[in-house]
Motif scaffolding. Structure first.
Motif, mmCIF file in Angstrom:
data_model
loop_
_atom_site.group_PDB
_atom_site.id
_atom_site.type_symbol
_atom_site.label_atom_id
_atom_site.label_comp_id
_atom_site.label_asym_id
_atom_site.label_seq_id
_atom_site.Cartn_x
_atom_site.Cartn_y
_atom_site.Cartn_z
ATOM 1 N N ILE A 179 -5.490 -9.233 6.479
ATOM 2 C CA ILE A 179 -5.771 -10.585 6.002
ATOM 3 C C ILE A 179 -6.586 -10.410 4.729
ATOM 4 O O ILE A 179 -7.668 -9.826 4.726
ATOM 5 N N LYS A 180 -6.005 -10.852 3.610
ATOM 6 C CA LYS A 180 -6.537 -10.536 2.280
ATOM 7 C C LYS A 180 -7.735 -11.432 1.926
ATOM 8 O O LYS A 180 -7.987 -12.448 2.591
ATOM 9 N N PRO A 181 -8.462 -11.076 0.843
ATOM 10 C CA PRO A 181 -9.691 -11.807 0.502
ATOM 11 C C PRO A 181 -9.513 -13.312 0.329
ATOM 12 O O PRO A 181 -10.428 -14.084 0.648
ATOM 13 N N PHE A 202 -4.555 3.030 -0.707
ATOM 14 C CA PHE A 202 -3.684 2.281 0.193
ATOM 15 C C PHE A 202 -2.406 1.849 -0.522
ATOM 16 O O PHE A 202 -1.309 1.908 0.044
ATOM 17 N N TYR A 203 -2.554 1.400 -1.763
ATOM 18 C CA TYR A 203 -1.400 0.905 -2.529
ATOM 19 C C TYR A 203 -0.844 1.953 -3.497
ATOM 20 O O TYR A 203 -0.198 1.591 -4.484
ATOM 21 N N ALA A 204 -1.072 3.240 -3.220
ATOM 22 C CA ALA A 204 -0.657 4.315 -4.135
ATOM 23 C C ALA A 204 0.835 4.242 -4.498
ATOM 24 O O ALA A 204 1.201 4.567 -5.632
ATOM 25 N N SER A 264 -0.417 -17.634 -4.501
ATOM 26 C CA SER A 264 0.320 -16.940 -5.568
ATOM 27 C C SER A 264 0.787 -15.587 -5.048
ATOM 28 O O SER A 264 0.373 -15.158 -3.963
ATOM 29 N N ILE A 265 1.631 -14.927 -5.847
ATOM 30 C CA ILE A 265 2.130 -13.614 -5.410
ATOM 31 C C ILE A 265 0.994 -12.603 -5.307
ATOM 32 O O ILE A 265 1.066 -11.659 -4.519
ATOM 33 N N ASP A 266 -0.082 -12.790 -6.071
ATOM 34 C CA ASP A 266 -1.233 -11.877 -5.974
ATOM 35 C C ASP A 266 -2.127 -12.260 -4.795
ATOM 36 O O ASP A 266 -2.467 -11.415 -3.970
ATOM 37 N N VAL A 300 -1.766 -12.280 3.175
ATOM 38 C CA VAL A 300 -1.591 -11.192 4.140
ATOM 39 C C VAL A 300 -0.763 -10.054 3.558
ATOM 40 O O VAL A 300 0.070 -10.256 2.672
ATOM 41 N N HIS A 301 -1.013 -8.876 4.106
ATOM 42 C CA HIS A 301 -0.149 -7.713 3.888
ATOM 43 C C HIS A 301 0.411 -7.303 5.233
ATOM 44 O O HIS A 301 -0.292 -7.382 6.251
ATOM 45 N N GLY A 302 1.641 -6.819 5.246
ATOM 46 C CA GLY A 302 2.199 -6.228 6.465
ATOM 47 C C GLY A 302 3.071 -5.042 6.119
ATOM 48 O O GLY A 302 3.778 -5.066 5.099
HETATM 49 P P1 CMP Z 1 1.645 -6.647 -0.359
HETATM 50 O O1 CMP Z 1 2.560 -6.821 0.795
HETATM 51 O O2 CMP Z 1 0.196 -6.506 -0.038
HETATM 52 O O3 CMP Z 1 2.104 -5.361 -1.189
HETATM 53 C C1 CMP Z 1 1.828 -5.230 -2.568
HETATM 54 C C2 CMP Z 1 1.309 -6.490 -3.182
HETATM 55 O O4 CMP Z 1 1.402 -6.561 -4.589
HETATM 56 C C3 CMP Z 1 2.104 -7.662 -2.696
HETATM 57 O O5 CMP Z 1 1.802 -7.898 -1.341
HETATM 58 C C4 CMP Z 1 1.684 -8.745 -3.687
HETATM 59 O O6 CMP Z 1 0.504 -9.422 -3.288
HETATM 60 C C5 CMP Z 1 1.350 -7.941 -4.951
HETATM 61 N N1 CMP Z 1 2.294 -8.211 -6.038
HETATM 62 C C6 CMP Z 1 1.979 -8.762 -7.233
HETATM 63 N N2 CMP Z 1 3.056 -8.859 -8.020
HETATM 64 C C7 CMP Z 1 4.098 -8.372 -7.309
HETATM 65 C C8 CMP Z 1 5.498 -8.214 -7.566
HETATM 66 N N3 CMP Z 1 6.038 -8.574 -8.731
HETATM 67 N N4 CMP Z 1 6.262 -7.677 -6.604
HETATM 68 C C9 CMP Z 1 5.737 -7.281 -5.411
HETATM 69 N N5 CMP Z 1 4.431 -7.406 -5.115
HETATM 70 C C10 CMP Z 1 3.612 -7.949 -6.045
#
Ligand code: CMP
Length: 140
Positions: free
Chosen positions: A9-11, A49-51, A109-111, A115-117
Motif C-alpha cells: 500500500i503506497k504512500p 525493489f524496483y531494480a 495517477s499512474i505514479d 498499490v503495488h502487486g
Molecule cells: P507498480 O506496480 O508499483 O510497478 C512500477 C510502478 O511504476 C507502477 O506501479 C507505476 O506506479 C509506476 N509507473 C509510472 N509510469 C509508468 C509507466 N509508464 N508504466 C508502468 N509503470 C509506471
C-alpha cells in the motif's frame, strides 16, 4: 494453486488513511494476510525493489514517490493469489482501471497508484523475500 504474492500500500493511500479499506478488500476476496509491516523505505531499498525498472524514464519519479512517506507491506496467500490481487488492484493507470478496483477507487495517477502487486509467481517469491524473512511469514 495456493500462492503467495507481495502487496504494497503506497504512500498516497497511507496518507489517505485507507489501509484498512484496502486490506478488507483482500480479505473479502479470500486472501489471507500472512506477513505485514509498515515501513519508511530508504532510497536504496526502493531502488533495489524496483531494480527491473531502472532504465525506464519513470524510475526516478517512482523511487521519489515510494520514499515520500511510509508504506504498508504485506504478503497475501490464497488460491491464485497473484492474479487475484492484480484483479483487485485494476490497471496500473487508474484512468484505465475497471470500476470497483482499488486503483479506480483510491488512486490519482499512474505514479500515485495506491498499490503495488507482484506480476508473476516467480517475482512474488523474490519480492516477498526482499521484505520478509521466512520466519516472518506465517500460515493460518
Ligand atoms: P507498480 O506496480 O508499483 O510497478 C512500477 C510502478 O511504476 C507502477 O506501479 C507505476 O506506479 C509506476 N509507473 C509510472 N509510469 C509508468 C509507466 N509508464 N508504466 C508502468 N509503470 C509506471
Amino acid at each position: 494453486a495456493l500462492e503467495r504474492t507481495l502487496s504494497i500500500i503506497k504512500p498516497d493511500a497511507v496518507k489517505k488513511n485507507v489501509i484498512g479499506e484496502i486490506l478488507a478488500r483482500f480479505e473479502k476476496a479470500g486472501l489471507k494476510i500472512v506477513a505485514a509491516k509498515m515501513k519508511q523505505l530508504t532510497r536504496e531499498e526502493a531502488e533495489g525493489f524496483y531494480a527491473v525498472h531502472k532504465e525506464r524514464p519513470f524510475f526516478g519519479a517512482l523511487v521519489d514517490f515510494m520514499i515520500s512517506g511510509p508504506v504498508m507491506i504485506q504478503a497475501l496467500e490464497g488460491e491464485g493469489a497473484v492474479l487475484k490481487n492484480r484483479d483487485l488492484m485494476g490497471a496500473t493507470n487508474p484512468k484505465e482501471a475497471a470500476a470497483g478496483t482499488i486503483r479506480a477507487d483510491f488512486a490519482e495517477s499512474i505514479d500515485a497508484n495506491a498499490v503495488h502487486g507482484s506480476d508473476s509467481l516467480e517475482n512474488a517469491a523474490n519480492e516477498i523475500k526482499y521484505f520478509f524473512n521466512d520466519s516472518d511469514v506465517v500460515s493460518h
